[in-house]
Design a protein around this motif. Sequence first.
Motif, mmCIF file in Angstrom:
data_model
loop_
_atom_site.group_PDB
_atom_site.id
_atom_site.type_symbol
_atom_site.label_atom_id
_atom_site.label_comp_id
_atom_site.label_asym_id
_atom_site.label_seq_id
_atom_site.Cartn_x
_atom_site.Cartn_y
_atom_site.Cartn_z
ATOM 1 N N UNK A 35 34.698 36.488 44.309
ATOM 2 C CA UNK A 35 35.195 37.650 43.565
ATOM 3 C C UNK A 35 34.555 38.959 44.014
ATOM 4 N N UNK A 36 33.245 38.958 44.178
ATOM 5 C CA UNK A 36 32.558 40.191 44.569
ATOM 6 C C UNK A 36 32.926 40.592 45.996
ATOM 7 N N UNK A 37 32.950 39.627 46.905
ATOM 8 C CA UNK A 37 33.317 39.924 48.295
ATOM 9 C C UNK A 37 34.725 40.501 48.375
ATOM 10 N N UNK A 38 35.644 39.918 47.620
ATOM 11 C CA UNK A 38 37.022 40.410 47.628
ATOM 12 C C UNK A 38 37.138 41.777 46.966
ATOM 13 N N UNK A 39 36.372 41.997 45.910
ATOM 14 C CA UNK A 39 36.378 43.309 45.246
ATOM 15 C C UNK A 39 35.881 44.380 46.214
#
Length: 148
Positions: A35-39
Amino acid sequence: MLYGYWLIKFVGDESSFLDIWEYDATATQFSEGAELALKYWREQHDVCVRASASFAPPRPDQLVVVSDGVFEGDAIKAVRYPSPEHMSGWWMVTDRYNGDINSMQHEHMYHLTARRPDLAPYIALPFGYRFDLTSHEDVWLDEGVLEE
Protein backbone atom coordinates in the motif's frame (compact mmCIF):
# COMPACT_ATOMS: atom_id res chain seq x y z
CA MET A 1 14.16 -4.10 -4.54
CA LEU A 2 13.13 -0.55 -5.24
CA TYR A 3 9.67 0.16 -6.56
CA GLY A 4 10.05 3.81 -7.42
CA TYR A 5 11.02 5.40 -4.12
CA TRP A 6 10.08 2.55 -1.77
CA LEU A 7 11.48 -0.89 -0.95
CA ILE A 8 9.53 -4.07 -1.58
CA LYS A 9 10.38 -7.75 -1.63
CA PHE A 10 8.72 -10.95 -2.75
CA VAL A 11 8.37 -13.78 -0.25
CA GLY A 12 7.49 -17.33 -1.28
CA ASP A 13 4.78 -19.10 0.64
CA GLU A 14 4.19 -22.82 1.19
CA SER A 15 2.14 -23.09 -2.00
CA SER A 16 4.96 -21.70 -4.19
CA PHE A 17 3.23 -18.36 -4.72
CA LEU A 18 5.01 -15.08 -4.15
CA ASP A 19 3.61 -12.48 -1.78
CA ILE A 20 4.70 -8.85 -1.90
CA TRP A 21 6.05 -7.24 1.27
CA GLU A 22 7.12 -3.65 1.87
CA TYR A 23 8.97 -1.67 4.49
CA ASP A 24 6.84 0.19 6.99
CA ALA A 25 6.98 4.00 6.88
CA THR A 26 10.00 4.12 9.22
CA ALA A 27 11.91 1.52 7.17
CA THR A 28 12.40 -0.69 10.22
CA GLN A 29 10.45 -3.82 9.33
CA PHE A 30 8.73 -5.46 6.40
CA SER A 31 5.02 -6.18 6.41
CA GLU A 32 2.83 -7.93 3.89
CA GLY A 33 1.36 -5.73 1.17
CA ALA A 34 2.40 -2.79 -0.96
CA GLU A 35 0.00 0.00 0.00
CA LEU A 36 2.69 2.52 0.92
CA ALA A 37 4.85 1.74 -2.12
CA LEU A 38 1.85 2.13 -4.42
CA LYS A 39 0.74 5.33 -2.69
CA TYR A 40 4.22 6.86 -3.13
CA TRP A 41 4.35 5.71 -6.76
CA ARG A 42 0.96 7.19 -7.60
CA GLU A 43 1.39 10.53 -5.78
CA GLN A 44 4.94 11.07 -7.07
CA HIS A 45 3.95 10.32 -10.65
CA ASP A 46 1.01 12.74 -10.34
CA VAL A 47 3.33 15.56 -9.23
CA CYS A 48 5.85 14.79 -11.97
CA VAL A 49 3.13 14.75 -14.65
CA ARG A 50 1.68 18.07 -13.43
CA ALA A 51 5.20 19.59 -13.53
CA SER A 52 6.05 18.03 -16.93
CA ALA A 53 9.03 16.43 -15.19
CA SER A 54 10.61 13.02 -15.49
CA PHE A 55 10.18 10.60 -12.58
CA ALA A 56 13.47 10.49 -10.64
CA PRO A 57 12.87 9.17 -7.12
CA PRO A 58 15.71 9.13 -4.61
CA ARG A 59 16.49 6.00 -2.61
CA PRO A 60 15.04 5.98 0.91
CA ASP A 61 18.55 5.58 2.37
CA GLN A 62 19.89 8.70 0.65
CA LEU A 63 20.29 11.86 2.70
CA VAL A 64 18.22 15.04 2.62
CA VAL A 65 19.38 18.36 4.07
CA VAL A 66 16.80 20.07 6.28
CA SER A 67 16.58 23.21 8.36
CA ASP A 68 14.88 23.64 11.71
CA GLY A 69 11.13 23.48 11.29
CA VAL A 70 10.97 20.83 8.57
CA PHE A 71 10.33 17.94 10.97
CA GLU A 72 8.11 20.17 13.09
CA GLY A 73 5.65 20.56 10.20
CA ASP A 74 6.43 24.13 9.08
CA ALA A 75 5.78 25.18 5.47
CA ILE A 76 8.84 24.59 3.31
CA LYS A 77 10.74 25.61 0.24
CA ALA A 78 12.88 22.92 -1.40
CA VAL A 79 15.39 22.52 -4.19
CA ARG A 80 17.09 19.42 -5.62
CA TYR A 81 20.75 19.84 -6.54
CA PRO A 82 22.87 17.37 -8.52
CA SER A 83 24.66 15.50 -5.73
CA PRO A 84 26.95 12.61 -4.83
CA GLU A 85 25.43 9.11 -4.70
CA HIS A 86 24.78 9.10 -0.94
CA MET A 87 22.76 12.33 -1.15
CA SER A 88 19.25 12.73 -2.58
CA GLY A 89 20.06 16.27 -3.66
CA TRP A 90 17.11 17.70 -1.73
CA TRP A 91 17.61 20.77 0.47
CA MET A 92 14.53 21.84 2.42
CA VAL A 93 14.16 25.00 4.48
CA THR A 94 11.50 26.75 6.52
CA ASP A 95 11.22 30.32 7.77
CA ARG A 96 13.26 29.15 10.78
CA TYR A 97 16.38 28.82 8.60
CA ASN A 98 18.87 31.40 9.82
CA GLY A 99 21.11 31.44 6.73
CA ASP A 100 23.89 29.44 8.44
CA ILE A 101 24.50 26.28 6.42
CA ASN A 102 26.08 24.71 9.51
CA SER A 103 22.67 24.76 11.22
CA MET A 104 21.27 22.33 8.62
CA GLN A 105 20.84 18.63 9.44
CA HIS A 106 21.38 15.56 7.25
CA GLU A 107 18.67 12.89 7.56
CA HIS A 108 17.69 9.81 5.60
CA MET A 109 14.84 10.31 3.17
CA TYR A 110 12.78 7.64 4.94
CA HIS A 111 12.93 9.70 8.16
CA LEU A 112 11.60 12.67 6.21
CA THR A 113 8.73 10.81 4.56
CA ALA A 114 7.80 9.03 7.81
CA ARG A 115 7.51 12.32 9.70
CA ARG A 116 6.33 14.48 6.79
CA PRO A 117 4.24 12.26 4.48
CA ASP A 118 2.90 15.46 2.90
CA LEU A 119 6.34 15.99 1.30
CA ALA A 120 6.63 12.48 -0.19
CA PRO A 121 4.73 13.34 -3.40
CA TYR A 122 7.39 15.91 -4.40
CA ILE A 123 10.63 14.01 -3.83
CA ALA A 124 10.63 12.20 -7.20
CA LEU A 125 11.09 15.50 -9.05
CA PRO A 126 14.47 15.43 -10.81
CA PHE A 127 17.54 17.55 -10.16
CA GLY A 128 16.94 21.22 -10.86
CA TYR A 129 13.40 21.29 -9.58
CA ARG A 130 12.08 23.42 -6.76
CA PHE A 131 8.84 23.38 -4.85
CA ASP A 132 7.39 25.95 -2.51
CA LEU A 133 4.57 25.06 -0.14
CA THR A 134 4.62 28.24 1.95
CA SER A 135 1.38 29.77 0.69
CA HIS A 136 0.23 27.35 -2.03
CA GLU A 137 1.77 24.58 -4.12
CA ASP A 138 4.31 25.90 -6.61
CA VAL A 139 6.58 23.51 -8.55
CA TRP A 140 9.06 24.54 -11.26
CA LEU A 141 12.34 23.73 -12.99
CA ASP A 142 15.13 26.15 -12.09
CA GLU A 143 17.69 25.84 -14.90
CA GLY A 144 20.20 27.81 -12.80
CA VAL A 145 20.38 24.98 -10.27
CA LEU A 146 21.62 22.63 -12.98
CA GLU A 147 24.31 25.09 -14.03
CA GLU A 148 25.75 25.53 -10.50
